[in-house]
Design a protein around this motif. Structure first.
Motif, PDB file in Angstrom:
ATOM      1  N   LEU A  24      23.731 -13.983 -68.343  1.00  0.00           N
ATOM      2  CA  LEU A  24      23.269 -15.191 -67.591  1.00  0.00           C
ATOM      3  C   LEU A  24      21.940 -14.330 -66.618  1.00  0.00           C
ATOM      4  O   LEU A  24      20.932 -15.101 -66.559  1.00  0.00           O
ATOM      5  CB  LEU A  24      24.012 -15.900 -66.727  1.00  0.00           C
ATOM      6  CG  LEU A  24      25.306 -16.824 -67.769  1.00  0.00           C
ATOM      7  CD1 LEU A  24      26.470 -17.176 -66.770  1.00  0.00           C
ATOM      8  CD2 LEU A  24      24.520 -17.756 -67.938  1.00  0.00           C
ATOM      9  N   HIS A  25      22.279 -13.302 -66.058  1.00  0.00           N
ATOM     10  CA  HIS A  25      21.456 -12.795 -65.285  1.00  0.00           C
ATOM     11  C   HIS A  25      20.221 -12.486 -65.875  1.00  0.00           C
ATOM     12  O   HIS A  25      18.994 -12.549 -65.444  1.00  0.00           O
ATOM     13  CB  HIS A  25      21.931 -11.456 -64.412  1.00  0.00           C
ATOM     14  CG  HIS A  25      21.079 -10.863 -63.401  1.00  0.00           C
ATOM     15  ND1 HIS A  25      21.277 -11.354 -62.085  1.00  0.00           N
ATOM     16  CD2 HIS A  25      20.124 -10.128 -63.481  1.00  0.00           C
ATOM     17  CE1 HIS A  25      20.324 -10.639 -61.330  1.00  0.00           C
ATOM     18  NE2 HIS A  25      19.665  -9.881 -62.181  1.00  0.00           N
ATOM     19  N   THR A  34      19.982 -21.619 -66.307  1.00  0.00           N
ATOM     20  CA  THR A  34      21.144 -21.074 -66.802  1.00  0.00           C
ATOM     21  C   THR A  34      22.245 -22.156 -66.405  1.00  0.00           C
ATOM     22  O   THR A  34      22.160 -22.664 -65.175  1.00  0.00           O
ATOM     23  CB  THR A  34      21.532 -19.745 -66.324  1.00  0.00           C
ATOM     24  OG1 THR A  34      21.431 -19.715 -65.015  1.00  0.00           O
ATOM     25  CG2 THR A  34      20.658 -18.750 -66.815  1.00  0.00           C
ATOM     26  N   ALA A  35      23.407 -22.258 -67.099  1.00  0.00           N
ATOM     27  CA  ALA A  35      24.611 -22.843 -66.687  1.00  0.00           C
ATOM     28  C   ALA A  35      25.892 -22.374 -67.336  1.00  0.00           C
ATOM     29  O   ALA A  35      25.544 -21.483 -68.422  1.00  0.00           O
ATOM     30  CB  ALA A  35      24.449 -24.629 -66.990  1.00  0.00           C
ATOM     31  N   GLU A  62      25.852 -17.169 -61.102  1.00  0.00           N
ATOM     32  CA  GLU A  62      24.550 -16.976 -62.022  1.00  0.00           C
ATOM     33  C   GLU A  62      24.159 -18.301 -62.530  1.00  0.00           C
ATOM     34  O   GLU A  62      23.133 -18.000 -63.491  1.00  0.00           O
ATOM     35  CB  GLU A  62      25.044 -15.877 -63.089  1.00  0.00           C
ATOM     36  CG  GLU A  62      25.262 -14.476 -62.498  1.00  0.00           C
ATOM     37  CD  GLU A  62      24.216 -13.908 -62.014  1.00  0.00           C
ATOM     38  OE1 GLU A  62      23.000 -14.124 -62.231  1.00  0.00           O
ATOM     39  OE2 GLU A  62      24.196 -13.221 -60.823  1.00  0.00           O
ATOM     40  N   CYS A  63      24.781 -19.281 -62.241  1.00  0.00           N
ATOM     41  CA  CYS A  63      23.896 -20.562 -62.714  1.00  0.00           C
ATOM     42  C   CYS A  63      22.951 -20.881 -61.666  1.00  0.00           C
ATOM     43  O   CYS A  63      23.076 -21.152 -60.567  1.00  0.00           O
ATOM     44  CB  CYS A  63      25.032 -21.433 -62.724  1.00  0.00           C
ATOM     45  SG  CYS A  63      26.424 -21.284 -63.817  1.00  0.00           S
ATOM     46  N   SER A  64      21.456 -21.137 -62.506  1.00  0.00           N
ATOM     47  CA  SER A  64      20.393 -21.482 -61.780  1.00  0.00           C
ATOM     48  C   SER A  64      20.637 -23.073 -61.410  1.00  0.00           C
ATOM     49  O   SER A  64      19.795 -23.493 -60.467  1.00  0.00           O
ATOM     50  CB  SER A  64      19.241 -21.084 -62.382  1.00  0.00           C
ATOM     51  OG  SER A  64      19.043 -21.972 -63.716  1.00  0.00           O
ATOM     52  N   LEU A  65      21.096 -23.685 -62.486  1.00  0.00           N
ATOM     53  CA  LEU A  65      21.182 -25.192 -61.901  1.00  0.00           C
ATOM     54  C   LEU A  65      22.444 -25.629 -60.945  1.00  0.00           C
ATOM     55  O   LEU A  65      23.380 -24.662 -60.771  1.00  0.00           O
ATOM     56  CB  LEU A  65      21.805 -25.954 -63.275  1.00  0.00           C
ATOM     57  CG  LEU A  65      20.817 -25.966 -64.477  1.00  0.00           C
ATOM     58  CD1 LEU A  65      21.305 -26.986 -65.580  1.00  0.00           C
ATOM     59  CD2 LEU A  65      19.461 -26.292 -64.344  1.00  0.00           C
ATOM     60  N   ASP A 210      29.897   0.034 -60.051  1.00  0.00           N
ATOM     61  CA  ASP A 210      29.633  -1.529 -59.556  1.00  0.00           C
ATOM     62  C   ASP A 210      28.965  -2.204 -60.391  1.00  0.00           C
ATOM     63  O   ASP A 210      27.800  -2.380 -60.760  1.00  0.00           O
ATOM     64  CB  ASP A 210      28.622  -1.158 -57.994  1.00  0.00           C
ATOM     65  CG  ASP A 210      28.674  -2.553 -57.520  1.00  0.00           C
ATOM     66  OD1 ASP A 210      29.512  -3.494 -57.765  1.00  0.00           O
ATOM     67  OD2 ASP A 210      27.541  -2.656 -56.588  1.00  0.00           O
ATOM     68  N   ALA A 211      29.857  -2.980 -61.212  1.00  0.00           N
ATOM     69  CA  ALA A 211      29.179  -3.591 -62.367  1.00  0.00           C
ATOM     70  C   ALA A 211      28.782  -5.350 -61.816  1.00  0.00           C
ATOM     71  O   ALA A 211      29.508  -6.152 -62.267  1.00  0.00           O
ATOM     72  CB  ALA A 211      30.595  -4.046 -63.401  1.00  0.00           C
ATOM     73  N   THR A 212      27.594  -5.010 -61.098  1.00  0.00           N
ATOM     74  CA  THR A 212      27.057  -6.535 -60.637  1.00  0.00           C
ATOM     75  C   THR A 212      26.481  -6.908 -62.025  1.00  0.00           C
ATOM     76  O   THR A 212      26.035  -6.322 -62.953  1.00  0.00           O
ATOM     77  CB  THR A 212      26.156  -6.019 -59.519  1.00  0.00           C
ATOM     78  OG1 THR A 212      25.188  -5.481 -60.212  1.00  0.00           O
ATOM     79  CG2 THR A 212      26.620  -5.441 -58.440  1.00  0.00           C
ATOM     80  N   PRO A 213      25.964  -8.218 -61.939  1.00  0.00           N
ATOM     81  CA  PRO A 213      25.359  -8.726 -63.164  1.00  0.00           C
ATOM     82  C   PRO A 213      24.081  -8.211 -63.235  1.00  0.00           C
ATOM     83  O   PRO A 213      23.876  -7.982 -64.643  1.00  0.00           O
ATOM     84  CB  PRO A 213      25.089 -10.471 -62.546  1.00  0.00           C
ATOM     85  CG  PRO A 213      26.490 -10.579 -61.610  1.00  0.00           C
ATOM     86  CD  PRO A 213      26.692  -9.222 -61.015  1.00  0.00           C
ATOM     87  N   ALA A 214      23.531  -7.672 -62.203  1.00  0.00           N
ATOM     88  CA  ALA A 214      22.041  -7.083 -62.538  1.00  0.00           C
ATOM     89  C   ALA A 214      22.276  -5.906 -63.230  1.00  0.00           C
ATOM     90  O   ALA A 214      21.345  -5.465 -64.066  1.00  0.00           O
ATOM     91  CB  ALA A 214      21.361  -7.036 -60.960  1.00  0.00           C
ATOM     92  N   ALA A 215      23.176  -5.140 -62.838  1.00  0.00           N
ATOM     93  CA  ALA A 215      23.691  -3.636 -63.303  1.00  0.00           C
ATOM     94  C   ALA A 215      23.663  -3.793 -64.750  1.00  0.00           C
ATOM     95  O   ALA A 215      23.416  -3.108 -65.703  1.00  0.00           O
ATOM     96  CB  ALA A 215      24.286  -2.896 -62.570  1.00  0.00           C
ATOM     97  N   VAL A 216      24.662  -4.857 -65.137  1.00  0.00           N
ATOM     98  CA  VAL A 216      25.075  -5.190 -66.659  1.00  0.00           C
ATOM     99  C   VAL A 216      24.010  -5.681 -67.550  1.00  0.00           C
ATOM    100  O   VAL A 216      23.775  -5.281 -68.608  1.00  0.00           O
ATOM    101  CB  VAL A 216      26.212  -6.012 -66.485  1.00  0.00           C
ATOM    102  CG1 VAL A 216      26.512  -6.570 -67.986  1.00  0.00           C
ATOM    103  CG2 VAL A 216      27.329  -5.407 -66.086  1.00  0.00           C
ATOM    104  N   ALA A 217      23.090  -6.472 -66.801  1.00  0.00           N
ATOM    105  CA  ALA A 217      22.164  -7.007 -67.512  1.00  0.00           C
ATOM    106  C   ALA A 217      21.118  -5.850 -68.181  1.00  0.00           C
ATOM    107  O   ALA A 217      20.290  -6.046 -69.065  1.00  0.00           O
ATOM    108  CB  ALA A 217      21.237  -8.007 -66.739  1.00  0.00           C
ATOM    109  N   ALA A 218      20.933  -4.840 -67.210  1.00  0.00           N
ATOM    110  CA  ALA A 218      20.031  -3.724 -67.715  1.00  0.00           C
ATOM    111  C   ALA A 218      20.553  -3.128 -68.907  1.00  0.00           C
ATOM    112  O   ALA A 218      19.632  -2.479 -69.835  1.00  0.00           O
ATOM    113  CB  ALA A 218      20.018  -2.728 -66.711  1.00  0.00           C
ATOM    114  N   PHE A 219      21.655  -3.271 -69.387  1.00  0.00           N
ATOM    115  CA  PHE A 219      22.115  -2.740 -70.739  1.00  0.00           C
ATOM    116  C   PHE A 219      22.245  -3.811 -71.874  1.00  0.00           C
ATOM    117  O   PHE A 219      22.687  -3.243 -73.001  1.00  0.00           O
ATOM    118  CB  PHE A 219      23.744  -2.075 -70.541  1.00  0.00           C
ATOM    119  CG  PHE A 219      23.618  -0.957 -69.654  1.00  0.00           C
ATOM    120  CD1 PHE A 219      23.233   0.240 -69.885  1.00  0.00           C
ATOM    121  CD2 PHE A 219      23.810  -1.168 -68.280  1.00  0.00           C
ATOM    122  CE1 PHE A 219      23.076   1.372 -69.209  1.00  0.00           C
ATOM    123  CE2 PHE A 219      23.864  -0.232 -67.332  1.00  0.00           C
ATOM    124  CZ  PHE A 219      23.554   1.217 -67.695  1.00  0.00           C
TER     125      PHE A 219
END
Length: 230
Positions: A24-25, A34-35, A62-65, A210-219
């Protein structure tokens, strides 16, 4: 074009929410709305607003709606046990339509990228003879498989993929989430998964401090999902 996927895993506690939040990130990072929905969750904590589940809150974040919690997680149960058992103890009939109706409402909001996260693995029981796998079937959603990489994951992943395909759904992609970095022959295991799973790998996520959405999104790679859906 709005796209939606169902996220399942090879087992419980293998990082479905971590990966879903990362996807989602990644979608938000490229300008997509995102939803998300996690229609049933057990192991919820009491709050002033009612029962709240950490995984559902992570997805909501992580939902933008402008979704509210009860839209993302309409069925929440306190005991950290299998959802059908928690529902039974609460006197709730956990059938497919009880889950599908609220999910359809989230999908109807028309986000560019929507995810529906299951609970546990593919064949988690619901009421009667139904299983949670009947939900993506009812919704007609393609599936993203999160593989918790540890000893035994190849068998779990291949059996889950076979079940998804046998149920008539599309396996849109899979993610290698390395829950045990000490897994013997890690690279060979990942290579075998890549050879045998009939879908593109969307990423290999290492064990993160630190498995933040941003950190995970990088992979993660979002493009295969957008190409498949388009």
């Amino acid at each position: 074009m709005a796209v939606a996927y169902f996220v399942t895993g090879t087992d419980t506690e293998i990082g479905k929410t971590t990966i879903a939040a990362g996807l989602l990130h990644a979608a938000r990072a490229v300008g997509l709305s995102t939803a998300a929905a996690k229609p049933v969750a057990s192991g919820c904590e009491p709050t002033a607003e009612g029962l709240r589940n950490g995984d559902a809150l992570a997805l909501l974040g992580e939902c933008s709606l402008p979704l509210v919690y009860d839209e993302v997680n309409p069925l929440a149960f306190a005991p950290a046990i299998a959802p059908h058992l928690a529902a039974r103890e609460a006197g709730v009939e956990l059938d497919v339509e009880a889950l599908a109706g609220p999910v359809r409402q989230v999908l109807a909001k028309g986000a560019d990228f929507s995810l529906v996260e299951g609970a546990g693995g593919w064949r988690v029981p619901l009421a009667g003879s139904a299983s949670l796998s009947d939900l993506p079937i009812a919704l007609g959603l393609p599936v993203i498989l999160v593989v918790g990489v540890r000893l035994g994951c190849i068998n779990h992943a291949l059996l889950t993929a076979e079940a998804i395909l046998r149920d008539g759904l599309t396996l849109a992609g899979w993610v290698a989430n390395v829950v045990d970095p000490a897994t013997s022959r890690l690279e060979e295991n990942l290579a075998t998964l890549g050879e045998r799973l009939p879908a593109p790998c969307l990423g290999r996520v290492p064990r993160l401090a630190d498995a933040t959405p941003a950190a995970v999104a990088a992979f993660l790679k979002l493009s295969p999902l957008l190409r498949i859906a388009g």
